[in-house]
Design a protein around this motif. Structure first.
Motif, PDB file in Angstrom:
ATOM      1  N   GLU A   1      43.521   8.276  52.091  1.00 23.19           N
ATOM      2  CA  GLU A   1      42.561   6.901  52.674  1.00 23.19           C
ATOM      3  C   GLU A   1      41.745   5.293  51.402  1.00 23.19           C
ATOM      4  O   GLU A   1      41.991   4.966  52.020  1.00 23.19           O
ATOM      5  CB  GLU A   1      41.790   7.722  53.452  1.00 23.19           C
ATOM      6  CG  GLU A   1      40.362   7.858  53.080  1.00 23.19           C
ATOM      7  CD  GLU A   1      39.750   9.219  52.387  1.00 23.19           C
ATOM      8  OE1 GLU A   1      39.291   8.742  51.672  1.00 23.19           O
ATOM      9  OE2 GLU A   1      41.000   9.232  51.731  1.00 23.19           O
TER      10      GLU A   1
ATOM     11  N   ALA B   1      45.521  -1.281  52.400  1.00 25.54           N
ATOM     12  CA  ALA B   1      46.628  -0.705  52.834  1.00 25.54           C
ATOM     13  C   ALA B   1      48.235  -0.837  53.016  1.00 25.54           C
ATOM     14  O   ALA B   1      49.404  -0.940  53.208  1.00 25.54           O
ATOM     15  CB  ALA B   1      46.423  -1.649  54.135  1.00 25.54           C
TER      16      ALA B   1
ATOM     17  N   SER C   1      51.388   1.156  53.465  1.00 20.22           N
ATOM     18  CA  SER C   1      53.091   0.926  54.330  1.00 20.22           C
ATOM     19  C   SER C   1      53.948   1.670  53.415  1.00 20.22           C
ATOM     20  O   SER C   1      55.373   1.140  54.248  1.00 20.22           O
ATOM     21  CB  SER C   1      52.487  -0.550  54.513  1.00 20.22           C
ATOM     22  OG  SER C   1      52.458  -1.754  54.327  1.00 20.22           O
TER      23      SER C   1
ATOM     24  N   HIS D   1      56.028   4.284  54.883  1.00 21.34           N
ATOM     25  CA  HIS D   1      56.115   4.813  55.771  1.00 21.34           C
ATOM     26  C   HIS D   1      58.015   4.916  55.396  1.00 21.34           C
ATOM     27  O   HIS D   1      58.489   6.049  56.150  1.00 21.34           O
ATOM     28  CB  HIS D   1      56.064   3.354  56.969  1.00 21.34           C
ATOM     29  CG  HIS D   1      54.663   3.443  57.489  1.00 21.34           C
ATOM     30  ND1 HIS D   1      54.899   3.253  58.560  1.00 21.34           N
ATOM     31  CD2 HIS D   1      53.499   3.432  56.790  1.00 21.34           C
ATOM     32  CE1 HIS D   1      53.205   2.968  58.634  1.00 21.34           C
ATOM     33  NE2 HIS D   1      52.339   3.719  57.216  1.00 21.34           N
TER      34      HIS D   1
ATOM     35  N   ASP E   1      40.952   8.112  58.822  1.00 21.79           N
ATOM     36  CA  ASP E   1      40.711   6.166  58.467  1.00 21.79           C
ATOM     37  C   ASP E   1      42.141   5.615  58.386  1.00 21.79           C
ATOM     38  O   ASP E   1      42.524   4.760  56.938  1.00 21.79           O
ATOM     39  CB  ASP E   1      39.621   6.106  57.296  1.00 21.79           C
ATOM     40  CG  ASP E   1      39.866   4.541  57.912  1.00 21.79           C
ATOM     41  OD1 ASP E   1      39.918   3.622  58.732  1.00 21.79           O
ATOM     42  OD2 ASP E   1      39.015   3.863  56.407  1.00 21.79           O
TER      43      ASP E   1
ATOM     44  N   PRO F   1      46.126   4.421  59.753  1.00 28.06           N
ATOM     45  CA  PRO F   1      46.484   3.632  60.997  1.00 28.06           C
ATOM     46  C   PRO F   1      47.865   4.675  61.929  1.00 28.06           C
ATOM     47  O   PRO F   1      48.497   5.719  61.472  1.00 28.06           O
ATOM     48  CB  PRO F   1      47.643   2.792  59.778  1.00 28.06           C
ATOM     49  CG  PRO F   1      47.605   2.793  59.052  1.00 28.06           C
ATOM     50  CD  PRO F   1      46.953   3.998  58.592  1.00 28.06           C
ATOM     51  N   PRO F   2      47.690   4.262  63.474  1.00 23.63           N
ATOM     52  CA  PRO F   2      48.541   5.715  63.365  1.00 23.63           C
ATOM     53  C   PRO F   2      49.650   5.891  63.582  1.00 23.63           C
ATOM     54  O   PRO F   2      50.554   6.775  63.459  1.00 23.63           O
ATOM     55  CB  PRO F   2      48.428   5.378  65.711  1.00 23.63           C
ATOM     56  CG  PRO F   2      47.416   4.180  65.222  1.00 23.63           C
ATOM     57  CD  PRO F   2      47.307   3.997  64.022  1.00 23.63           C
TER      58      PRO F   2
END
Length: 316
Positions: free
Chosen positions: A225, A229, A233, A236, A283, A285-286
């Motif tokens: 966490e 950000a 990503s 992913h 904390d 992102p979904p």
């Protein structure tokens, strides 16, 4: 015309004394030592032993002249891999006999579970899922070419001091091709792949990041966490498609990253707030949470009986 390739080798972390930096050295390969014959031995991240001749290489200056400073490089004659991947594990008859004997054991799964991080008390469900993660599932390729991943991703979210990092360190040590990285000190390029300018061969070269290095292994990401950000990503694609695609400068490449991810992190406020719903305290992102197959919430609740058991286990 002769095939040629340049590798950069770095000291392994276990050979370092004190706080020194690992030293790096260039190695030149020729003819039959070059990929793709030697692919298993020369993929980034593998540990190898090199026999060769030490040479001095003059350093070119930006003006085109040759500097008076020389670099050292090794001209290799032979590469010996020190790590074994699953494919070339050397199993002799005695091992086979022991494996077959174990397979008849009705308590086999329990024994495997108990041998994962035995110094940590309890957490039977988590240890079972760690065993399953290391063995992995079956990678399915359907007739139209789509691939369903066989690797299980695990996420441990918990209060400080519930032995998350200890578990991650243990798994990264015993899994073949296991890697351990920490969120704050990792960038998106370091996790997936990056393109760097190559001063020797005058062009761009591709450097694999941790996910690609741990291909067909396990990567442990601590403090996920605390990563930026943008850096998160980058994971992913590697989590779901199990590839890393890079398009930078004039390099377009897709690298294989069939890696199981074991991540750990703390909740938003450092500890779980008992008054708020758990989902709001993760904390992340979904889109990222969705890619984890198993999520464990570890809470450090005051409990005299349990604390007594943990303390006596640690003392033993």
């Amino acid at each position: 015309m002769v095939d040629a390739q340049r590798l950069v080798i770095e000291e392994p972390p276990e050979a370092l004394v004190g706080g020194e930096q690992p030293r790096r050295m260039a190695v030149f390969l020729k003819e039959d030592l070059v990929e793709p014959m030697m692919e298993e031995k020369t993929t980034p991240g593998s540990k190898i032993k090199i026999l060769g001749i030490l040479k001095e290489v003059p350093v070119p200056l930006p003006s085109g002249a040759i500097s008076t400073r020389f670099d050292l490089a090794v001209e290799a004659n032979q590469l010996i891999p020190l790590e074994s991947t699953y494919e070339d594990l050397d199993i002799n008859e005695e091992d086979e006999r022991q494996i077959e004997e174990l397979s008849q054991d009705p308590e086999l799964f329990k024994k495997l579970r108990d041998s994962v991080a035995p110094s940590i008390w309890g957490y039977d469900e988590i240890k079972e899922s760690l065993v399953l993660q290391m063995f992995g599932g079956v990678r399915k390729v359907s007739p139209d070419g789509t691939v369903s991943r066989g690797d299980i991703h695990l996420f441990l979210m918990g209060d400080p001091g519930v032995a998350k990092s200890v578990t991650l360190k243990f798994i990264s040590n015993i899994a073949p091709k296991g890697r351990y990285i920490v969120g704050m000190a990792s960038s998106g390029a370091g996790i997936t792949a990056t393109v760097v300018k190559d001063e020797f061969l005058k062009g761009w070269s591709l450097e694999a990041g941790a996910m690609v290095l741990a291909n067909k292994g396990v990567i442990c990401i601590d403090e996920i966490e605390k990563m930026g950000a943008e850096d998160r990503s980058a994971m992913h694609e590697a989590l779901e498609q199990q590839t890393v695609t890079i398009s930078k400068a004039n390099v377009q490449a897709t690298l294989s990253a069939q890696t199981s991810v074991l991540a750990a992190g703390n909740p938003k406020f450092g500890r779980f707030e008992p008054t708020q719903p758990v989902a709001q305290q993760i904390d992340l992102p979904p889109a990222l949470i969705n890619r984890f197959d198993l999520i464990f919430i570890l809470r450090d609740l005051p409990n005299e009986k349990q604390d007594d058991a943990i303390a006596s286990h640690v003392l033993r």
